[in-house]
Design an enzyme around this catalytic site. Structure first.
Site, mmCIF file in Angstrom:
data_model
loop_
_atom_site.group_PDB
_atom_site.id
_atom_site.type_symbol
_atom_site.label_atom_id
_atom_site.label_comp_id
_atom_site.label_asym_id
_atom_site.label_seq_id
_atom_site.Cartn_x
_atom_site.Cartn_y
_atom_site.Cartn_z
ATOM 1 N N GLU A 118 -22.355 0.416 -42.462
ATOM 2 C CA GLU A 118 -21.328 -0.226 -41.633
ATOM 3 C C GLU A 118 -21.890 -0.386 -40.220
ATOM 4 O O GLU A 118 -22.307 0.593 -39.600
ATOM 5 C CB GLU A 118 -20.070 0.650 -41.594
ATOM 6 C CG GLU A 118 -18.918 -0.030 -40.862
ATOM 7 C CD GLU A 118 -17.861 0.934 -40.339
ATOM 8 O OE1 GLU A 118 -16.732 0.497 -40.105
ATOM 9 O OE2 GLU A 118 -18.174 2.122 -40.152
ATOM 10 N N ASP B 29 -18.844 7.995 -49.366
ATOM 11 C CA ASP B 29 -18.860 7.676 -47.945
ATOM 12 C C ASP B 29 -19.740 8.707 -47.251
ATOM 13 O O ASP B 29 -19.604 9.910 -47.483
ATOM 14 C CB ASP B 29 -17.428 7.753 -47.392
ATOM 15 C CG ASP B 29 -17.124 6.610 -46.439
ATOM 16 O OD1 ASP B 29 -17.852 6.487 -45.434
ATOM 17 O OD2 ASP B 29 -16.170 5.857 -46.695
ATOM 18 N N HIS C 117 -9.997 -0.346 -45.476
ATOM 19 C CA HIS C 117 -8.998 0.580 -44.944
ATOM 20 C C HIS C 117 -8.852 0.489 -43.422
ATOM 21 O O HIS C 117 -7.986 1.152 -42.860
ATOM 22 C CB HIS C 117 -9.366 2.004 -45.347
ATOM 23 C CG HIS C 117 -10.657 2.451 -44.709
ATOM 24 N ND1 HIS C 117 -11.878 1.897 -45.032
ATOM 25 C CD2 HIS C 117 -10.896 3.355 -43.729
ATOM 26 C CE1 HIS C 117 -12.810 2.452 -44.290
ATOM 27 N NE2 HIS C 117 -12.258 3.341 -43.488
ATOM 28 N N ASP C 118 -9.720 -0.277 -42.768
ATOM 29 C CA ASP C 118 -9.626 -0.438 -41.308
ATOM 30 C C ASP C 118 -9.086 -1.805 -40.909
ATOM 31 O O ASP C 118 -8.851 -2.058 -39.726
ATOM 32 C CB ASP C 118 -11.020 -0.314 -40.664
ATOM 33 C CG ASP C 118 -11.618 1.064 -40.818
ATOM 34 O OD1 ASP C 118 -10.854 2.042 -40.870
ATOM 35 O OD2 ASP C 118 -12.864 1.152 -40.877
ATOM 36 N N ASP D 181 -21.058 5.183 -42.816
ATOM 37 C CA ASP D 181 -20.106 4.973 -41.736
ATOM 38 C C ASP D 181 -20.826 4.740 -40.404
ATOM 39 O O ASP D 181 -21.740 5.501 -40.049
ATOM 40 C CB ASP D 181 -19.248 6.247 -41.655
ATOM 41 C CG ASP D 181 -18.014 6.092 -40.807
ATOM 42 O OD1 ASP D 181 -17.121 5.327 -41.209
ATOM 43 O OD2 ASP D 181 -17.933 6.733 -39.750
HETATM 44 C C1 GLC Z 1 -15.514 3.791 -39.607
HETATM 45 C C2 GLC Z 1 -14.451 4.073 -40.634
HETATM 46 C C3 GLC Z 1 -13.162 4.331 -39.916
HETATM 47 C C4 GLC Z 1 -13.332 5.557 -39.049
HETATM 48 C C5 GLC Z 1 -14.540 5.411 -38.115
HETATM 49 C C6 GLC Z 1 -14.944 6.743 -37.567
HETATM 50 O O1 GLC Z 1 -15.285 2.651 -38.893
HETATM 51 O O2 GLC Z 1 -14.375 3.023 -41.554
HETATM 52 O O3 GLC Z 1 -12.076 4.489 -40.788
HETATM 53 O O4 GLC Z 1 -12.184 5.775 -38.282
HETATM 54 O O5 GLC Z 1 -15.674 4.897 -38.779
HETATM 55 O O6 GLC Z 1 -15.520 7.536 -38.569
#
Ligand code: GLC
Ligand code: CA
Length: 557
Positions: A260, A96, A333-334, A203
């Site tokens: 992402e 990540d 995980h979100d 991320d």
């Molecule tokens: C992304 C991650 C999430 C995190 C956010 C801030 O969306 O997947 O878990 O809280 O970024 O880093």
């Protein structure tokens, strides 16, 4: 064709996967102990959510040292062992990469707090809004809200200025306009690649280039603007990604990258992932996981219509058919558990619906991602009291909503449907009291349904959700038409059936899936009976129609 065009990825959220030392928190040694499990599943890539040094405000997405492992998870030596254990099994490791922001405990930010420091400009510091006294209500430089609720600017009394944090105030945003910041990050990425890492999951990566000066946007009920479109996809986005690709050697070394990105559409994703752009391999998009919310707030629940889900997924299938590439996911995980959200997690239909939702996703064109426990058909957490939650996002929603007058029961319902902790309960390895996750007390409660839903039971059952995932992964590996075939959506307006074809040369697959808890008739052109080969199905006695949550994959002669 790039190597990841035939690959299947698996995501581990280390905190919840396997605890090796009884402290109740998953760790690297726990993963190493389960490498053969990953191997029998057949996956090609492992995405490891953050294990870096972190104060853990956001479970590791707040990083204090990019080049070290947090003692909670183990050591760098454990990580090296994990890399070689994975490579020995033909699995690549994707780390990540959280570089839109750091922790407020990162030495860079600690230094940056001093206005005279050369690192001041590494973060986004601004004075109070013109005509306002610093630190007073509404004096923030803009009305940007944080993704976790509340203002996106934090006042620093010592210097009289504000810093930007699009997430928690413990996650200050880095200033990507500063070339030293970028150089430092690329060097860190090269350091990981040299250590054996095969790529990065990036991320919130389309937030790194921001539009300046910070602008006010349309406000919600609390006077803040939560529309990230205002900050996402800034003017230098393509430039930064191309620079990163070049400086880290991403295309050259065939590294796996998935960015992402909220606030994108198929056209934008194509521009980020087309081969000649030399930016990213693929993108995690959000449109399809926003369909069950009624406003910009995910807690504002709305019913999901199948026709809208199909239309959204199809727009990316069509938009990336000739250029660019899809990352396929329904769970991480979100996000809540997919069987609870898209399927039917009642005892009667859990297994069939988990399989049918999986079949649909895995027969699309792109790289599928399996999130730990999804392959078991793990369900939402079922928490009924706020004390059971740990997630910073969930708790800040609850506090803000209830103090603004929302009844606690309503807030708890929203949490039970959408909280990120739904997907963070410990991995269910066996029927033991703590599901084989830990010998101690788990950081988040184990789901009581681990007695039925667990790896040990499903490994030995040829009809389990787990066995079905193994077949889906094998199908992708064996059939070029699954990897490359053109997608065509059938029956777009149907609210029960999810049907589509995949074609390559003379080869044609047809997927028919009943996304409902009622039986359904198939239109006559989709009744194949004897003239097609059934490659995979969820039910054994093939009628002309489909049972509740039944799906089939046919190969036409
Ligand atoms: C992304 C991650 C999430 C995190 C956010 C801030 O969306 O997947 O878990 O809280 O970024 O880093
Ligand atoms: Ca541990």
């Amino acid at each position: 064709m790039a190597w990841w065009h035939s690959a299947v990825a698996y995501q581990i959220y280390p905190r919840s996967f396997a605890d090796s030392n009884g402290d109740g928190i998953g760790d690297l040694r726990g993963i190493i102990n389960h490498l053969d499990y990953l191997s029998q599943l057949g996956i090609d890539v492992l995405w490891l959510a953050p294990v870096y040094s972190s104060p853990m405000v956001d479970n590791g997405y707040d990083i204090a040292d990019y080049c070290d492992v947090d003692p909670l998870f183990g050591t760098l030596a454990d990580l090296d062992e994990l890399i070689s254990g994975l490579h020995a099994r033909g699995i690549r490791l994707v780390m990540d990469l959280v570089v839109n922001h750091t922790s407020d405990q990162h030495p860079w930010f600690i230094e940056s707090r001093n206005p005279a420091s050369p690192k001041r400009d590494w973060y986004i510091w601004r004075p109070a809004r013109r005509g306002h006294e610093p630190g007073t209500p509404q004096a923030e430089p803009s009305n940007a809200g944080s993704a976790f609720g509340g203002p996106g600017w934090e006042y620093d009394p010592a210097s009289g200025e504000y810093y930007l944090h699009l997430f928690s105030r413990h996650q200050p945003d880095l200033n990507w306009e500063n070339p030293e910041v970028r150089a430092e990050i690329y060097q860190m990425m090269r350091w990981w690649v040299d250590r054996g890492v095969d790529g990065f999951r990036m991320d919130v990566i389309n937030l790194i280039s921001k539009t300046y000066p910070p602008q006010d946007g349309p406000v919600g009920p609390d006077g803040l603007c939560y529309d990230a479109a205002l900050v996402a996809n800034g003017p230098r986005m393509h430039e930064f990604l191309k620079e990163m690709n070049r400086e880290v050697g991403i295309s050259e070394r065939e590294l796996f990258t998935v960015g992402e990105m909220g606030n994108v559409d198929a056209g934008l994703v194509r521009s980020y992932t087309a081969e000649q752009s030399a930016e990213l391999g693929m993108v995690f998009t959000f449109e399809h996981v926003l369909l069950d919310q009624a406003s910009a707030l995910k807690w504002d629940l709305a019913e999901l219509k199948l026709s809208r889900l199909k239309k959204t997924l199809a727009s990316y299938q069509y938009g990336l058919a000739d250029e660019g590439w899809n990352a396929l996911y329904l769970e991480n995980h979100d996000q809540p558990r997919s069987v609870s959200r898209f399927g039917d997690d009642s005892p009667q239909f859990r297994v069939a619906s988990a399989k049918t939702v999986a079949t649909t996703l895995h027969l699309l064109k792109g790289t599928p991602f399996v999130y730990q426990g999804q392959e078991l058909g793990m369900t939402n957490a079922g928490f009924t009291s706020v004390e059971q939650y740990q997630d910073v996002d969930s708790l800040s929603f609850y506090q803000q909503a209830v103090s603004a007058g929302l009844p606690a029961e309503t807030a708890l319902v929203a949490l039970s449907v959408k909280s990120r902790d739904n997907a963070r309960t410990p991995m269910q390895w066996d029927a033991d009291s703590q599901a084989g996750f830990t010998t101690g007390f788990p950081w988040l409660p184990v789901n009581p349904n681990h007695v039925q839903i667990n790896v040990a039971t499903e490994l030995s059952d040829p009809d389990s959700v787990l066995s079905h995932y193994r077949k889906l992964i094998e199908l992708r590996h064996n059939l070029v038409v699954v990897q490359q075939g053109r997608f065509e959506l059938l029956l777009p307006e149907d609210e029960q059936l999810f049907c589509f074809t995949r074609s390559l040369g003379s080869e044609r697959l047809v997927v028919v899936a009943n996304w409902s808890s009622n039986p359904v008739d198939l239109p006559s052109e989709l009744q194949f009976a004897a003239d097609a080969e059934l490659l995979l199905g969820t039910h054994s006695d093939a009628e002309l129609g489909l049972a509740a949550w039944e799906s089939r994959v046919y190969r036409l002669a």
